[in-house]
Design a protein around this motif. Structure first.
Motif, mmCIF file in Angstrom:
data_model
loop_
_atom_site.group_PDB
_atom_site.id
_atom_site.type_symbol
_atom_site.label_atom_id
_atom_site.label_comp_id
_atom_site.label_asym_id
_atom_site.label_seq_id
_atom_site.Cartn_x
_atom_site.Cartn_y
_atom_site.Cartn_z
ATOM 1 N N GLY A 43 0.792 -1.224 0.000
ATOM 2 C CA GLY A 43 0.000 0.000 0.000
ATOM 3 C C GLY A 43 0.819 1.266 0.000
ATOM 4 N N LYS A 44 2.133 1.148 -0.079
ATOM 5 C CA LYS A 44 3.007 2.314 -0.056
ATOM 6 C C LYS A 44 2.991 2.995 -1.418
ATOM 7 C CE LYS A 44 7.315 1.337 0.269
ATOM 8 N NZ LYS A 44 8.677 0.995 0.667
ATOM 9 N N VAL A 45 2.992 4.314 -1.412
ATOM 10 C CA VAL A 45 3.030 5.096 -2.642
ATOM 11 C C VAL A 45 4.399 5.745 -2.755
ATOM 12 C CG1 VAL A 45 2.066 7.080 -3.857
ATOM 13 C CG2 VAL A 45 0.558 5.543 -2.594
ATOM 14 N N ILE A 46 5.032 5.604 -3.930
ATOM 15 C CA ILE A 46 6.313 6.255 -4.173
ATOM 16 C C ILE A 46 6.027 7.622 -4.765
ATOM 17 C CG2 ILE A 46 8.514 6.147 -5.387
ATOM 18 C CD1 ILE A 46 8.058 3.176 -5.774
ATOM 19 N N PRO A 47 6.363 8.709 -4.063
ATOM 20 C CA PRO A 47 6.146 10.034 -4.660
ATOM 21 C C PRO A 47 6.917 10.159 -5.967
ATOM 22 C CG PRO A 47 6.732 10.216 -2.337
ATOM 23 C CD PRO A 47 6.961 8.784 -2.744
ATOM 24 N N ASP A 48 6.345 10.904 -6.935
ATOM 25 C CA ASP A 48 6.980 11.019 -8.241
ATOM 26 C C ASP A 48 8.381 11.594 -8.152
ATOM 27 O OD1 ASP A 48 4.810 13.307 -7.908
ATOM 28 O OD2 ASP A 48 6.496 14.172 -8.987
ATOM 29 N N GLY A 59 2.196 6.194 -12.727
ATOM 30 C CA GLY A 59 1.673 7.340 -13.456
ATOM 31 C C GLY A 59 2.817 8.324 -13.584
ATOM 32 N N ILE A 60 3.675 8.101 -14.546
ATOM 33 C CA ILE A 60 4.909 8.895 -14.677
ATOM 34 C C ILE A 60 4.555 10.328 -15.043
ATOM 35 C CG2 ILE A 60 7.085 9.109 -15.936
ATOM 36 C CD1 ILE A 60 6.990 6.031 -16.267
ATOM 37 N N VAL A 61 5.168 11.265 -14.332
ATOM 38 C CA VAL A 61 4.903 12.689 -14.566
ATOM 39 C C VAL A 61 5.156 12.996 -16.039
ATOM 40 C CG1 VAL A 61 5.593 15.039 -13.977
ATOM 41 C CG2 VAL A 61 5.514 13.285 -12.204
ATOM 42 N N CYS A 62 4.144 13.567 -16.691
ATOM 43 C CA CYS A 62 4.226 13.750 -18.143
ATOM 44 C C CYS A 62 4.643 15.168 -18.536
ATOM 45 C CB CYS A 62 2.898 13.388 -18.793
ATOM 46 S SG CYS A 62 1.532 14.464 -18.337
ATOM 47 N N SER A 63 4.946 16.027 -17.571
ATOM 48 C CA SER A 63 5.197 17.438 -17.905
ATOM 49 C C SER A 63 6.323 17.635 -18.910
ATOM 50 C CB SER A 63 5.462 18.254 -16.639
ATOM 51 O OG SER A 63 6.558 17.712 -15.926
ATOM 52 N N ASN A 75 13.982 11.848 -18.245
ATOM 53 C CA ASN A 75 14.733 10.696 -18.756
ATOM 54 C C ASN A 75 15.218 9.812 -17.611
ATOM 55 O OD1 ASN A 75 14.372 11.834 -21.276
ATOM 56 N ND2 ASN A 75 16.448 12.625 -21.442
ATOM 57 N N GLN A 76 15.699 10.449 -16.534
ATOM 58 C CA GLN A 76 16.156 9.689 -15.362
ATOM 59 C C GLN A 76 14.992 8.913 -14.751
ATOM 60 O OE1 GLN A 76 18.939 8.837 -14.217
ATOM 61 N NE2 GLN A 76 18.690 8.368 -12.061
ATOM 62 N N GLN A 77 13.818 9.537 -14.686
ATOM 63 C CA GLN A 77 12.646 8.846 -14.146
ATOM 64 C C GLN A 77 12.286 7.631 -14.990
ATOM 65 O OE1 GLN A 77 9.753 12.015 -13.915
ATOM 66 N NE2 GLN A 77 10.356 12.550 -11.825
ATOM 67 N N GLU A 123 0.906 4.521 -16.996
ATOM 68 C CA GLU A 123 -0.032 5.450 -17.633
ATOM 69 C C GLU A 123 0.678 6.718 -18.067
ATOM 70 O OE1 GLU A 123 -1.944 9.228 -17.466
ATOM 71 O OE2 GLU A 123 -1.027 8.462 -15.635
ATOM 72 N N ASN A 124 0.261 7.230 -19.208
ATOM 73 C CA ASN A 124 0.677 8.535 -19.711
ATOM 74 C C ASN A 124 -0.306 8.931 -20.809
ATOM 75 O OD1 ASN A 124 3.612 10.337 -20.298
ATOM 76 N ND2 ASN A 124 3.214 9.421 -18.297
ATOM 77 N N PRO A 125 -0.353 10.218 -21.153
ATOM 78 C CA PRO A 125 -1.237 10.637 -22.241
ATOM 79 C C PRO A 125 -0.921 9.884 -23.536
ATOM 80 C CG PRO A 125 -0.476 12.543 -21.030
ATOM 81 C CD PRO A 125 0.305 11.367 -20.513
ATOM 82 N N HIS A 126 -1.920 9.734 -24.382
ATOM 83 C CA HIS A 126 -1.745 8.943 -25.612
ATOM 84 C C HIS A 126 -0.699 9.546 -26.539
ATOM 85 C CE1 HIS A 126 -4.158 11.979 -27.647
ATOM 86 N NE2 HIS A 126 -3.887 11.391 -28.778
ATOM 87 N N ASP A 127 -0.533 10.879 -26.503
ATOM 88 C CA ASP A 127 0.435 11.507 -27.408
ATOM 89 C C ASP A 127 1.759 11.819 -26.726
ATOM 90 O OD1 ASP A 127 -0.507 13.523 -25.777
ATOM 91 O OD2 ASP A 127 -0.938 14.926 -27.397
ATOM 92 N N SER A 128 2.001 11.223 -25.572
ATOM 93 C CA SER A 128 3.250 11.422 -24.847
ATOM 94 C C SER A 128 4.415 10.809 -25.621
ATOM 95 C CB SER A 128 3.152 10.769 -23.465
ATOM 96 O OG SER A 128 4.388 10.791 -22.811
ATOM 97 N N TYR A 129 5.533 11.501 -25.602
ATOM 98 C CA TYR A 129 6.730 10.964 -26.249
ATOM 99 C C TYR A 129 7.328 9.810 -25.456
ATOM 100 C CZ TYR A 129 6.476 14.734 -29.579
ATOM 101 O OH TYR A 129 6.050 15.569 -30.582
ATOM 102 N N ILE A 130 6.841 9.574 -24.259
ATOM 103 C CA ILE A 130 7.342 8.457 -23.453
ATOM 104 C C ILE A 130 7.108 7.127 -24.170
ATOM 105 C CG2 ILE A 130 5.335 7.799 -22.036
ATOM 106 C CD1 ILE A 130 7.189 8.091 -19.592
ATOM 107 N N TRP A 131 6.033 7.046 -24.951
ATOM 108 C CA TRP A 131 5.721 5.797 -25.651
ATOM 109 C C TRP A 131 6.696 5.512 -26.783
ATOM 110 C CZ3 TRP A 131 3.352 3.699 -22.082
ATOM 111 C CH2 TRP A 131 2.323 4.310 -21.377
ATOM 112 N N HIS A 132 7.554 6.479 -27.122
ATOM 113 C CA HIS A 132 8.575 6.281 -28.157
ATOM 114 C C HIS A 132 9.942 5.975 -27.550
ATOM 115 C CE1 HIS A 132 5.724 7.537 -31.215
ATOM 116 N NE2 HIS A 132 5.366 8.480 -30.375
#
Length: 196
Positions: free
Chosen positions: A2-7, A34-38, A70-72, A93-102
């Protein structure tokens, strides 16, 4: 447990080392990232001078926020690899147009045969703007991708039915005397999505 890792800790190798030890010792039963998408979202490239592209998802190395992102991702991949090794279900999870998916780490995960990838519209889970007053059915679409090994992940994938109005997750509004960014408010999962 049940522990949450802060972003802010997701990019910290020491924190991830401990989490991997917890995974290897059987203390983790499920994980959601839920990786920070900013620094990864397409809006950042358009409006804030981001350098990421589909061909160069890590950017050109000149922006600190992209280096932190990138480090995250590198640490998230270590974490996910431990989950996979221990057969612990997970989602990312990330937005559908996030560059993370590439990024190669997530291309690799998305292509694995036992994992699912689903696109959903969060408006179908009643994602509301921060100044929602109930006067009409206003929702934030926020097209989102989930990938992972959670059983029946595809069941979370409804697309917008077009029976409500959409509000863009852009700009900010004043609510109870505080200025709230639409994008920051849209970063919180709606209760119905969490329940699903």
């Amino acid at each position: 447990n049940g522990k949450v890792i802060p972003d802010r800790d997701l990019g910290n190798p020491t924190v991830i080392d401990q989490e991997i030890r917890d995974i290897d010792s059987g203390k983790v039963l499920y994980a959601h990232l839920g990786i920070v998408c900013s620094s990864w979202c397409s809006m950042t490239m358009i409006y804030n001078g981001g350098t990421r592209t589909k061909q160069e998802p890590y950017g050109n190395g000149t922006l600190e926020r992209e280096s932190i992102g990138n480090q995250q991702v590198r640490q998230a991949h270590r974490f996910i690899s431990a989950l996979i090794r221990n057969s612990v279900p997970f989602t990312v999870e990330n937005p559908h147009d996030s560059y993370i998916w590439h990024a190669p780490e997530f291309v690799d995960i998305a292509q694995r045969p036992l994992f699912e990838k689903v696109r959903l519209d969060q408006c179908m889970y009643f994602l509301r703007p921060p100044d929602y007053d109930g006067s009409f059915d206003a929702r934030v679409r926020k097209r989102t991708i989930l990938i992972g090994s959670l059983a029946n992940l595809a069941s979370l994938g409804p697309k917008c039915d077009g029976l409500h109005s959409h509000v863009a997750a852009f700009g900010s509004v004043r609510v109870h005397g505080k200025r709230i960014a639409h994008s920051a408010a849209a970063g919180a999962y709606p209760r119905k999505l969490c329940s699903a």
